[in-house]
Design a protein around this motif. Structure first.
Motif, short mmCIF file in Angstrom:
data_model
loop_
_atom_site.label_atom_id
_atom_site.label_comp_id
_atom_site.label_asym_id
_atom_site.label_seq_id
_atom_site.Cartn_x
_atom_site.Cartn_y
_atom_site.Cartn_z
N GLY A 58 0.82 -1.22 0.00
CA GLY A 58 0.00 0.00 0.00
C GLY A 58 0.85 1.26 0.00
N LEU A 59 1.92 1.26 0.82
CA LEU A 59 2.81 2.43 0.85
C LEU A 59 3.54 2.60 -0.48
CD1 LEU A 59 4.34 2.13 4.45
CD2 LEU A 59 2.65 3.79 3.61
N MET A 60 3.93 1.48 -1.09
CA MET A 60 4.62 1.57 -2.37
C MET A 60 3.70 2.16 -3.43
SD MET A 60 6.53 -1.39 -4.58
CE MET A 60 4.98 -2.25 -4.92
N GLY A 61 2.48 1.73 -3.44
CA GLY A 61 1.53 2.30 -4.39
C GLY A 61 1.27 3.77 -4.14
N LEU A 62 1.20 4.13 -2.84
CA LEU A 62 1.02 5.54 -2.52
C LEU A 62 2.22 6.37 -2.96
CD1 LEU A 62 -0.64 7.74 -1.11
CD2 LEU A 62 0.51 7.13 1.04
N GLY A 63 3.44 5.85 -2.78
CA GLY A 63 4.63 6.58 -3.21
C GLY A 63 4.68 6.77 -4.71
N VAL A 64 4.35 5.70 -5.45
CA VAL A 64 4.32 5.82 -6.91
C VAL A 64 3.30 6.85 -7.35
CG1 VAL A 64 3.80 4.59 -9.04
CG2 VAL A 64 5.18 3.49 -7.28
N GLY A 65 2.16 6.87 -6.69
CA GLY A 65 1.14 7.85 -7.05
C GLY A 65 1.57 9.27 -6.75
N LEU A 66 2.21 9.46 -5.59
CA LEU A 66 2.68 10.81 -5.24
C LEU A 66 3.79 11.27 -6.20
CD1 LEU A 66 2.76 10.63 -1.33
CD2 LEU A 66 1.12 11.83 -2.79
N ALA A 68 4.21 10.35 -9.31
CA ALA A 68 3.57 10.70 -10.59
C ALA A 68 2.85 12.03 -10.49
CB ALA A 68 2.61 9.58 -11.00
N ALA A 69 2.18 12.26 -9.36
CA ALA A 69 1.50 13.54 -9.18
C ALA A 69 2.48 14.70 -9.12
CB ALA A 69 0.65 13.50 -7.90
N ARG A 70 3.65 14.45 -8.49
CA ARG A 70 4.67 15.50 -8.43
C ARG A 70 5.20 15.83 -9.81
NH1 ARG A 70 10.18 15.75 -8.19
NH2 ARG A 70 11.05 17.53 -7.03
N GLN A 71 5.46 14.83 -10.62
CA GLN A 71 5.94 15.08 -11.98
C GLN A 71 4.90 15.84 -12.79
OE1 GLN A 71 8.86 14.52 -13.42
NE2 GLN A 71 9.74 13.72 -11.49
#
Length: 479
Positions: A58-66, A68-71
């Motif tokens: 869950g944390l890994m998915g959240l990090g990937v999402g953040l 991508a959102a940052r980019q």
């Protein structure tokens, strides 16, 4: 066959029909050696039932999402920046850099010089003006300007300009971000100062304010030099203004012998209007002048007055400088500022310590004699150039230096003649015609040469007192 089952009621047996089918569990086949064990189901059950693995994924998915959102946010902000904002970079090597700093200093002086007689209202106006000019400047730099008066006193003026960092400037209703960056690694070796860059940022729709601001800064810089002569000196590989611009000196204030000033002025102005004539005949478009004579005869003063009359500046080059080389000399003489006269003062002094070098020929300081000749009249020498040389000892000059093509006009600027003595006296004491003849007679009776610098010193000492100047003629015997 009926089956009797004991009942719990009165102990009476109950008979059940034998035709009711009874379900039996399916037989489980024995495990065979060819059937693999179900490890996948076990691993999935283990991961789904383990809370640590579930939280990690869950944390890994959240990090990937953040990420991508940052980019997306960064790229979106950069796109908006490019679409909505515009930058203007002014490096310290550009001429407009000094204009912009001077403009900011002048603006702050104009704001801070509001009248103080308005008491509270004046203070309020001054505060509002400063807030409008530098609405977010908390880091300022001081810029000091001074002026030396004729009596030797010096008056200083301090101006505050935005220092290194980011500031908000409001100009004609437009907000401009001023980012002044100072390089910590790059440095100007000639002056020892770090390189700086000023970046101006504003809305794209207000980009026209940059041109208006720079034009105003340029006009202010030209206005400061209007009616004045700028003195340039060599600073490393470039020319830089030396001190404050000098007030233009009129030709009438420098009294040379009869006809000398007129001959030089006519020749210079004819040269300036003969560019096409030189080009049509394939002649290098440059002119050299040699003014020779005793010290204090007015050679340098006349050149300054001539530059003011032509609306030209003066570039002073010291050939005795130890760091001056042939390449640097050639570079400086090919990059003289426009509308400037190149002045080589006391050129004979550069040859006092001339020594023979096996490889470079005769050397003067860091410049070889052949390098000087090539810079004056060589293949790489510049065009459209006016050079004035001065010397007190023309007999010490090498004939190769003063040949035609390098020195085209020679004029003797001698000690004061009778014509100069009379006209200088009348210039300082207007209307004293009767005393002028007596003064000329007494000076001639001294029997010693008198320079125009000595006469001027006597007249300045006796301001508005021609009689005292006449009494002190005997002091002219001593140099």
């Amino acid at each position: 066959m009926p089956v009797e089952i004991a009942a719990g009621v009165a102990g009476a047996p109950v008979a059940l029909p034998t035709d009711i089918p009874m379900s039996t569990p399916p037989a489980t086949p024995p495990p065979s050696a060819s059937t693999p064990p179900q490890h996948g189901n076990f691993l999935s059950n283990f991961l789904s039932s383990n809370p640590y693995f579930t939280a990690g994924f869950g944390l890994m998915g959240l990090g990937v999402g953040l990420a991508a959102a940052r980019q997306i946010l960064v790229r979106g902000s950069n796109m908006l920046y490019r679409q909505l904002l515009v930058d203007l970079e002014i490096p310290s090597k550009d001429k407009s850099y000094a204009w912009f700093l001077e403009w900011m200093a002048r603006e702050s002086v104009a704001v801070s010089s509001l009248t103080k007689s308005e008491s509270a209202k004046g203070l309020k106006n001054r505060f509002l003006a400063l807030r409008n000019l530098y609405s977010s400047s908390h880091h300022l730099s001081v810029q000091t300007t001074y002026k030396q008066h004729d009596n030797g006193s010096v008056s200083a003026n301090f101006s505050l300009v935005p220092g290194p960092g980011k500031h908000i400037l409001r100009y004609r209703g437009t907000y401009i971000q001023v980012n002044r960056e100072r390089s910590g690694r790059l440095m100007d070796l000639t002056s020892g100062t770090p390189f700086e860059t000023i970046t101006l940022t504003t809305l794209y729709r207000d980009r026209g304010v940059f041109r208006t601001l720079l034009q105003e800064a340029n006009s202010m810089a030209l206005k400061m030099q209007e009616g004045k002569t700028v003195m340039y000196v060599s600073w490393g590989p470039e020319w830089r203004p030396f001190g404050q611009p000098r007030r233009k000196r009129s030709l009438q204030s420098v009294i040379l012998d009869r006809g000398v000033s007129e001959r030089i002025c006519v020749d210079v102005k004819d040269f300036l209007h003969s560019g096409k004539w030189y080009a049509d005949r394939g002649i290098p478009y440059r002119r050299g002048y040699l003014l020779y004579g005793p010290p204090g005869s007015g050679k340098s003063s006349f050149i300054q007055a001539l530059a003011g009359d032509l609306d030209y500046n003066i570039c002073i080059l010291n050939l005795s400088e130890q760091n001056l080389t042939d390449d640097r000399l050639n570079h400086l003489m090919n990059h003289i500022p426009e509308r400037s006269i190149l002045l080589l003062e006391d050129i004979d002094a550069a040859f006092n310590k001339r020594e023979q070098s096996d490889e470079s020929g005769y050397k003067l300081s860091g410049v070889t004699f052949s390098g000087l000749l090539n810079a004056l009249d060589g293949v790489t020498s510049s065009e459209e150039r006016i050079i004035f040389m001065t010397t007190n000892h023309p007999e010490k000059l090498d004939p190769a230096l003063i040949r035609p093509g390098r020195v085209d006009v020679r004029e003797l600027i001698d000690n004061a003649s009778e014509y100069q003595i009379r006209n200088m006296f009348l210039r300082f004491y207007e209307g004293a015609d009767g005393l002028s003849e007596k003064f000329v007679t007494k000076v001639i009776e001294l029997g010693v040469p008198v320079s125009t610098a000595q006469l001027q010193g006597l007249f300045v000492y006796n301001k508005n007192a021609p009689e005292k100047a006449l009494e002190m003629v005997s002091y002219l015997k001593s140099p």
